[in-house]
Scaffold this motif. Sequence first.
Motif, PDB file in Angstrom:
ATOM      1  N   ALA A 113      12.143 -55.861 -39.407  1.00  0.00           N
ATOM      2  CA  ALA A 113      12.691 -55.828 -40.760  1.00  0.00           C
ATOM      3  C   ALA A 113      13.301 -54.463 -41.069  1.00  0.00           C
ATOM      4  CB  ALA A 113      11.591 -56.136 -41.769  1.00  0.00           C
ATOM      5  N   GLY A 114      12.981 -53.475 -40.256  1.00  0.00           N
ATOM      6  CA  GLY A 114      13.492 -52.127 -40.463  1.00  0.00           C
ATOM      7  C   GLY A 114      12.796 -51.163 -39.531  1.00  0.00           C
ATOM      8  N   CYS A 115      13.130 -49.898 -39.664  1.00  0.00           N
ATOM      9  CA  CYS A 115      12.453 -48.893 -38.850  1.00  0.00           C
ATOM     10  C   CYS A 115      12.404 -47.561 -39.570  1.00  0.00           C
ATOM     11  CB  CYS A 115      13.098 -48.753 -37.474  1.00  0.00           C
ATOM     12  SG  CYS A 115      14.586 -47.769 -37.410  1.00  0.00           S
ATOM     13  N   VAL A 116      11.411 -46.781 -39.181  1.00  0.00           N
ATOM     14  CA  VAL A 116      11.252 -45.418 -39.658  1.00  0.00           C
ATOM     15  C   VAL A 116      11.475 -44.500 -38.463  1.00  0.00           C
ATOM     16  CG1 VAL A 116       9.637 -43.711 -40.575  1.00  0.00           C
ATOM     17  CG2 VAL A 116       9.656 -46.039 -41.503  1.00  0.00           C
ATOM     18  N   VAL A 117      12.419 -43.574 -38.603  1.00  0.00           N
ATOM     19  CA  VAL A 117      12.676 -42.575 -37.565  1.00  0.00           C
ATOM     20  C   VAL A 117      11.881 -41.333 -37.938  1.00  0.00           C
ATOM     21  CG1 VAL A 117      14.417 -41.130 -36.462  1.00  0.00           C
ATOM     22  CG2 VAL A 117      14.968 -43.503 -37.066  1.00  0.00           C
ATOM     23  N   LEU A 118      10.900 -40.982 -37.108  1.00  0.00           N
ATOM     24  CA  LEU A 118      10.019 -39.854 -37.382  1.00  0.00           C
ATOM     25  C   LEU A 118      10.550 -38.605 -36.681  1.00  0.00           C
ATOM     26  CD1 LEU A 118       7.427 -38.612 -38.505  1.00  0.00           C
ATOM     27  CD2 LEU A 118       6.208 -39.541 -36.514  1.00  0.00           C
ATOM     28  N   VAL A 119      10.987 -37.629 -37.473  1.00  0.00           N
ATOM     29  CA  VAL A 119      11.517 -36.373 -36.950  1.00  0.00           C
ATOM     30  C   VAL A 119      10.411 -35.322 -37.087  1.00  0.00           C
ATOM     31  CG1 VAL A 119      13.338 -34.643 -37.117  1.00  0.00           C
ATOM     32  CG2 VAL A 119      13.835 -37.038 -37.700  1.00  0.00           C
ATOM     33  N   ALA A 120       9.897 -34.867 -35.960  1.00  0.00           N
ATOM     34  CA  ALA A 120       8.764 -33.949 -35.966  1.00  0.00           C
ATOM     35  C   ALA A 120       9.219 -32.523 -36.283  1.00  0.00           C
ATOM     36  CB  ALA A 120       8.057 -34.007 -34.617  1.00  0.00           C
ATOM     37  N   ILE A 142      17.056 -48.487 -42.130  1.00  0.00           N
ATOM     38  CA  ILE A 142      16.505 -47.304 -41.481  1.00  0.00           C
ATOM     39  C   ILE A 142      16.134 -46.253 -42.526  1.00  0.00           C
ATOM     40  CG2 ILE A 142      16.992 -45.394 -39.893  1.00  0.00           C
ATOM     41  CD1 ILE A 142      18.834 -47.251 -38.351  1.00  0.00           C
ATOM     42  N   ILE A 143      14.929 -45.721 -42.370  1.00  0.00           N
ATOM     43  CA  ILE A 143      14.447 -44.615 -43.199  1.00  0.00           C
ATOM     44  C   ILE A 143      14.165 -43.445 -42.267  1.00  0.00           C
ATOM     45  CG2 ILE A 143      12.525 -43.793 -44.627  1.00  0.00           C
ATOM     46  CD1 ILE A 143      12.275 -46.646 -45.708  1.00  0.00           C
ATOM     47  N   LEU A 144      14.592 -42.243 -42.652  1.00  0.00           N
ATOM     48  CA  LEU A 144      14.273 -41.032 -41.906  1.00  0.00           C
ATOM     49  C   LEU A 144      13.039 -40.390 -42.517  1.00  0.00           C
ATOM     50  CD1 LEU A 144      17.785 -39.341 -41.449  1.00  0.00           C
ATOM     51  CD2 LEU A 144      16.590 -40.904 -39.894  1.00  0.00           C
ATOM     52  N   GLN A 148      10.585 -42.536 -32.447  1.00  0.00           N
ATOM     53  CA  GLN A 148      10.305 -41.104 -32.314  1.00  0.00           C
ATOM     54  C   GLN A 148      11.299 -40.499 -31.326  1.00  0.00           C
ATOM     55  OE1 GLN A 148       5.893 -40.194 -32.016  1.00  0.00           O
ATOM     56  NE2 GLN A 148       5.905 -42.371 -31.503  1.00  0.00           N
ATOM     57  N   PRO A 149      12.279 -39.757 -31.819  1.00  0.00           N
ATOM     58  CA  PRO A 149      13.262 -39.172 -30.910  1.00  0.00           C
ATOM     59  C   PRO A 149      12.810 -37.837 -30.319  1.00  0.00           C
ATOM     60  CG  PRO A 149      13.886 -38.704 -33.163  1.00  0.00           C
ATOM     61  CD  PRO A 149      12.642 -39.557 -33.231  1.00  0.00           C
ATOM     62  N   SER A 191      11.387 -32.081 -42.006  1.00  0.00           N
ATOM     63  CA  SER A 191      11.867 -32.396 -43.351  1.00  0.00           C
ATOM     64  C   SER A 191      13.198 -31.710 -43.633  1.00  0.00           C
ATOM     65  CB  SER A 191      10.839 -31.957 -44.401  1.00  0.00           C
ATOM     66  OG  SER A 191       9.637 -32.674 -44.251  1.00  0.00           O
ATOM     67  N   GLN A 192      13.377 -30.483 -43.103  1.00  0.00           N
ATOM     68  CA  GLN A 192      14.649 -29.788 -43.277  1.00  0.00           C
ATOM     69  C   GLN A 192      15.772 -30.540 -42.557  1.00  0.00           C
ATOM     70  OE1 GLN A 192      14.112 -25.753 -41.950  1.00  0.00           O
ATOM     71  NE2 GLN A 192      12.320 -25.448 -43.246  1.00  0.00           N
TER      72      GLN A 192
END
Length: 199
Positions: free
Chosen positions: A37-44, A110-112, A72-73, A119-120
């Motif tokens: 239904a969607g995805c969350v891209v997790l930027v560490a 898509i949500i970042l 997770q990229p 966060s920056q």
Amino acid sequence: MPLQQLQGALFQYHPHKPHLVAFRSPCAPAGEQAIAAGCVVLVAGLTEGPLALPFTTALADTLAGMHCELVQPVLSSSYLGYGTGLLTRDIEELDCLLEQLYETHGQRNIILMGHSTGSQIVLAYARTGKYRTRILGGILQGAASDREYYATQLADLPASLAMANEMRAAHRGHHWMPVDAYPDAPITADRFWSLVARG
């Protein structure tokens, strides 16, 4: 802390940088079939990458229960690579990742989500990213000020900042800072300035 483990798929996402990969967790609990239904891209954040955060598996499981994927990229700035480039490179790499997710993987929602310094990156992407008008939103988790952190950690910060400023004024901002100025990782004068200078 117990070691984490995820099931899913690892894929390359950048046409000119084969070392850049992302890990996509399933969009349904084990044993179930579902269309994402969607995805969350997790930027560490700084020094981090996939599975670096203690809540990663819980987040993946929660999203799977909502039929959403966690992506997770690995960016060029992941782990100790953060000193080698600027936010503009992170944005260009996220452009390639989102293009893959939209065009190849059929994602539409898509949500970042950025953690700490991530966060920056998410904020910068929301301002100038190629797909900024298509993302549903951004989450800033544990947002931090690198400048305030390093003000308490670097013993001779004024001298190091002055050195970075001189290097940048001499058009050597892409050159490395000395190890004694910043011992945590290899870092250019431009990146050092962007992390610790006011404004």
